[in-house]
Design a protein around this motif. Structure first.
Motif, PDB file in Angstrom:
ATOM      1  N   TYR A 173       6.673  -1.495   4.144  1.00 32.03           N
ATOM      2  CA  TYR A 173       6.013  -2.444   3.235  1.00 32.03           C
ATOM      3  C   TYR A 173       6.949  -2.795   2.075  1.00 32.03           C
ATOM      4  O   TYR A 173       7.024  -3.939   1.637  1.00 32.03           O
ATOM      5  CB  TYR A 173       4.709  -1.851   2.692  1.00 32.03           C
ATOM      6  N   PHE A 231      -6.384   4.187   1.518  1.00 34.06           N
ATOM      7  CA  PHE A 231      -5.207   4.984   1.834  1.00 34.06           C
ATOM      8  C   PHE A 231      -4.696   5.764   0.613  1.00 34.06           C
ATOM      9  O   PHE A 231      -4.153   6.857   0.745  1.00 34.06           O
ATOM     10  CB  PHE A 231      -4.099   4.081   2.389  1.00 34.06           C
ATOM     11  N   ASN A 283      -2.169   7.246  11.603  1.00 34.65           N
ATOM     12  CA  ASN A 283      -1.299   6.203  11.046  1.00 34.65           C
ATOM     13  C   ASN A 283      -0.030   6.090  11.878  1.00 34.65           C
ATOM     14  O   ASN A 283       0.304   7.003  12.629  1.00 34.65           O
ATOM     15  CB  ASN A 283      -0.943   6.547   9.586  1.00 34.65           C
ATOM     16  N   ARG A 331      -0.550   3.526  15.970  1.00 34.00           N
ATOM     17  CA  ARG A 331      -1.094   4.649  15.191  1.00 34.00           C
ATOM     18  C   ARG A 331      -1.217   5.925  16.038  1.00 34.00           C
ATOM     19  O   ARG A 331      -1.535   5.862  17.224  1.00 34.00           O
ATOM     20  CB  ARG A 331      -2.455   4.264  14.611  1.00 34.00           C
ATOM     21  N   ASN A 378       2.684  -2.820  10.980  1.00 30.83           N
ATOM     22  CA  ASN A 378       2.510  -1.453  10.498  1.00 30.83           C
ATOM     23  C   ASN A 378       2.930  -0.480  11.607  1.00 30.83           C
ATOM     24  O   ASN A 378       3.669   0.448  11.360  1.00 30.83           O
ATOM     25  CB  ASN A 378       1.042  -1.270  10.076  1.00 30.83           C
ATOM     26  N   VAL A 422       4.384   5.268   8.345  1.00 26.03           N
ATOM     27  CA  VAL A 422       3.481   5.600   7.222  1.00 26.03           C
ATOM     28  C   VAL A 422       3.440   7.114   7.035  1.00 26.03           C
ATOM     29  O   VAL A 422       3.468   7.620   5.906  1.00 26.03           O
ATOM     30  CB  VAL A 422       2.056   5.044   7.469  1.00 26.03           C
ATOM     31  N   ARG A 449     -10.043  10.924   8.547  1.00 24.71           N
ATOM     32  CA  ARG A 449     -10.056   9.725   7.697  1.00 24.71           C
ATOM     33  C   ARG A 449      -9.676   8.524   8.546  1.00 24.71           C
ATOM     34  O   ARG A 449      -8.687   8.565   9.280  1.00 24.71           O
ATOM     35  CB  ARG A 449      -9.062   9.875   6.545  1.00 24.71           C
ATOM     36  N   PRO A 453       0.759  -1.256   0.000  1.00 31.58           N
ATOM     37  CA  PRO A 453       0.000   0.000   0.000  1.00 31.58           C
ATOM     38  C   PRO A 453       0.789   1.306   0.000  1.00 31.58           C
ATOM     39  O   PRO A 453       0.204   2.358  -0.245  1.00 31.58           O
ATOM     40  CB  PRO A 453      -0.800  -0.099   1.315  1.00 31.58           C
ATOM     41  N   THR A 454       2.065   1.286   0.316  1.00 34.38           N
ATOM     42  CA  THR A 454       2.766   2.567   0.504  1.00 34.38           C
ATOM     43  C   THR A 454       3.975   2.667  -0.436  1.00 34.38           C
ATOM     44  O   THR A 454       4.122   1.858  -1.350  1.00 34.38           O
ATOM     45  CB  THR A 454       3.188   2.717   1.992  1.00 34.38           C
TER      46      THR A 454
HETATM   47  O1  EAX Z   1      -1.042  -0.044   5.493  1.00 36.86           O
HETATM   48  O2  EAX Z   1      -4.782   2.579   5.362  1.00 36.86           O
HETATM   49  C1  EAX Z   1      -3.962   2.839   6.248  1.00 36.86           C
HETATM   50  O3  EAX Z   1      -4.051   3.842   6.967  1.00 36.86           O
HETATM   51  C2  EAX Z   1      -2.790   1.919   6.468  1.00 36.86           C
HETATM   52  O4  EAX Z   1      -2.257   2.098   7.719  1.00 36.86           O
HETATM   53  C3  EAX Z   1      -1.735   2.222   5.420  1.00 36.86           C
HETATM   54  O5  EAX Z   1      -2.257   2.074   4.147  1.00 36.86           O
HETATM   55  C4  EAX Z   1      -0.581   1.264   5.547  1.00 36.86           C
END
Ligand code: EAX
Length: 320
Positions: A37, A186, A203, A142, A139, A207, A163, A30-31
Motif C-alpha cells: 500500500y 484492521f 490476510n 489470503r 492486496n 500484509v 478476525r 491501511p498498512t
Molecule cells: O488492506 O483488513 C484487512 O485485513 C486488509 O486485508 C488489510 O487492512 C489490508
C-alpha cells in the motif's frame, strides 16, 4: 490538509515575482509505509508530481481504518484512499462479488477480470456514491494464521475465533467453516491477536509480513481461500474540481501506482513465507484447497441469491 483541493500558494520565484499554485492532497492507506500500500501511495505521489510539474503534492498517512477512510473520501475530507475491497461492498454492494472465496484461479485470472470489461464496469458504479474509483490495485490471496493449532483440514478450523474484515461475503464463508467470524477494523487486529481476543486472522503474505503478525501468531496455513483486490479511490468532490486533462493525469498515475503495487505483492509473495518461517511461524504449505472449497459449497447458494449465478460464473469463466 483535509478537504477538497487544498490550495497552498507558495512563494514563487523572487525574480519574476510569480506565484506558483501547489495543491496538496491527503492520501490514506491501511498498512505500514513499507507495505505494498505504501508503494502504491508513493508511486502515485511521484507520478502526479512529475506529470503535473510539481503542482500536485500527495501527503500519505499509513495505518488508517479502511471503512473510515472511504467514508472520509465520500464526504470529501480525505482526497485519496488505497484500500482493500474489505469494506467496499458496504458502499457499492455490487462490487462485493469479487470477494467470493475461490472465485479466481490465480493472480493472472484476477488481474485479467479486474482490468477487463467486468472490472472496469464496476469502477463506473462509484461516482454515484460520491467516490471516483481510479484503478484496481492488489492486496493478494489470503491465508489463515492462528495461535492455537496447525490447520491442515477445514475441520481443524472449527471453533476458532477468527478476525475477518467487515465484509458480509467473507463472514458468510467463515461461518460455513464453523469458525466464529469476528469483524473488526484492521487497525485493531495486532492488539486483538496479542491479547487473545481472537485466535486468528486471515490476510495475504504481504500484509502478514508488513504487520509483523509472526510476533503474535504461531501457525500459518496457505489456504489461498480468497483473492483480495485493492482499489485506488478518490473523493468525487476533489476529482470534480480538476480539469479534464488533470483528471486523466490522475487516472494514468493511478494505473502506474496499481502496477507497482502488484509488483510489490509478487515480490513479497516470493520471499515472504521464508521470512515468516525465520520469524518463528510454523507454515502448513501442503493444503488440499479442494477440501476447503467443498466445505464452502453451501455458502454459494447465498452468493448466487445475492449476486446472480450468471454474474459469478461470468467471472469464474472469464478469459481475456
Ligand atoms: O488492506 O483488513 C484487512 O485485513 C486488509 O486485508 C488489510 O487492512 C489490508
Amino acid at each position: 490538509m483535509a478537504g477538497a483541493l487544498a490550495l497552498a500558494l507558495t512563494a514563487g520565484s523572487a525574480l519574476t515575482g510569480a506565484a506558483r499554485a501547489e495543491t496538496t492532497l491527503q492520501l490514506g492507506h491501511p498498512t505500514a509505509a513499507t507495505s505494498h500500500y505504501g508503494v502504491a501511495a508513493s508511486t502515485l505521489a511521484d507520478e502526479l508530481s512529475r506529470r503535473s510539474n510539481g503542482k500536485f503534492k500527495v501527503v500519505s498517512t499509513p495505518n488508517g481504518a479502511e471503512r473510515e477512510m472511504i467514508e472520509s473520501a465520500q464526504i470529501g475530507t480525505l482526497d485519496l484512499v488505497v484500500t482493500s475491497t474489505g469494506p467496499v461492498g458496504n458502499f457499492v454492494p455490487e462490487v462485493a462479488v469479487v470477494d467470493i472465496p475461490f472465485l479466481f484461479k490465480d493472480y493472472d485470472h484476477a488481474r485479467a477480470v479486474l482490468d477487463g470489461p467486468i472490472g472496469q464496469d464496476m469502477l463506473k458504479l462509484f461516482p454515484d456514491k460520491g467516490i471516483v474509483a481510479l484503478a484496481w490495485g492488489e492486496n493478494g490471496f489470503r491465508h489463515i494464521t492462528n495461535s492455537k493449532r496447525p490447520i491442515n483440514d477445514p475441520a481443524d478450523a472449527k471453533g476458532l475465533k477468527v478476525r475477518t474484515m467487515e465484509n458480509q461475503v467473507h463472514m458468510t464463508a467463515f461461518r460455513q467453516l464453523g469458525v466464529l467470524p469476528t469483524p473488526m477494523a484492521f487497525t485493531e487486529v495486532f492488539t486483538a491477536l496479542q491479547q487473545g481476543t481472537v485466535d486468528g486472522q486471515e490476510n495475504p503474505i504481504p500484509v502478514i509480513t508488513a504487520s509483523k503478525f509472526a510476533q503474535v501468531q504461531k501457525y500459518l496455513t496457505l489456504t489461498g481461500h480468497v483473492y483480495s483486490p485493492a482499489m485506488i479511490l478518490m473523493a468525487r468532490s476533489t476529482f470534480d474540481g480538476l480539469t479534464a486533462e488533470e483528471q486523466q493525469m490522475f487516472r494514468d498515475s493511478a494505473a502506474v501506482a496499481a502496477k507497482a503495487m502488484r509488483e510489490k505483492v509478487a515480490a513479497v509473495e516470493s520471499n515472504g513465507v521464508d521470512e515468516l518461517r525465520k520469524a518463528g511461524m510454523e507454515v502448513i504449505t501442503d493444503v488440499d484447497r479442494t477440501k476447503f472449497q467443498q466445505a464452502l459449497e453451501p455458502a454459494y447458494a447465498e452468493y448466487s441469491k445475492r449476486f446472480g449465478k450468471e454474474n459469478i460464473d461470468r467471472i469464474r469463466n472469464y478469459t481475456p
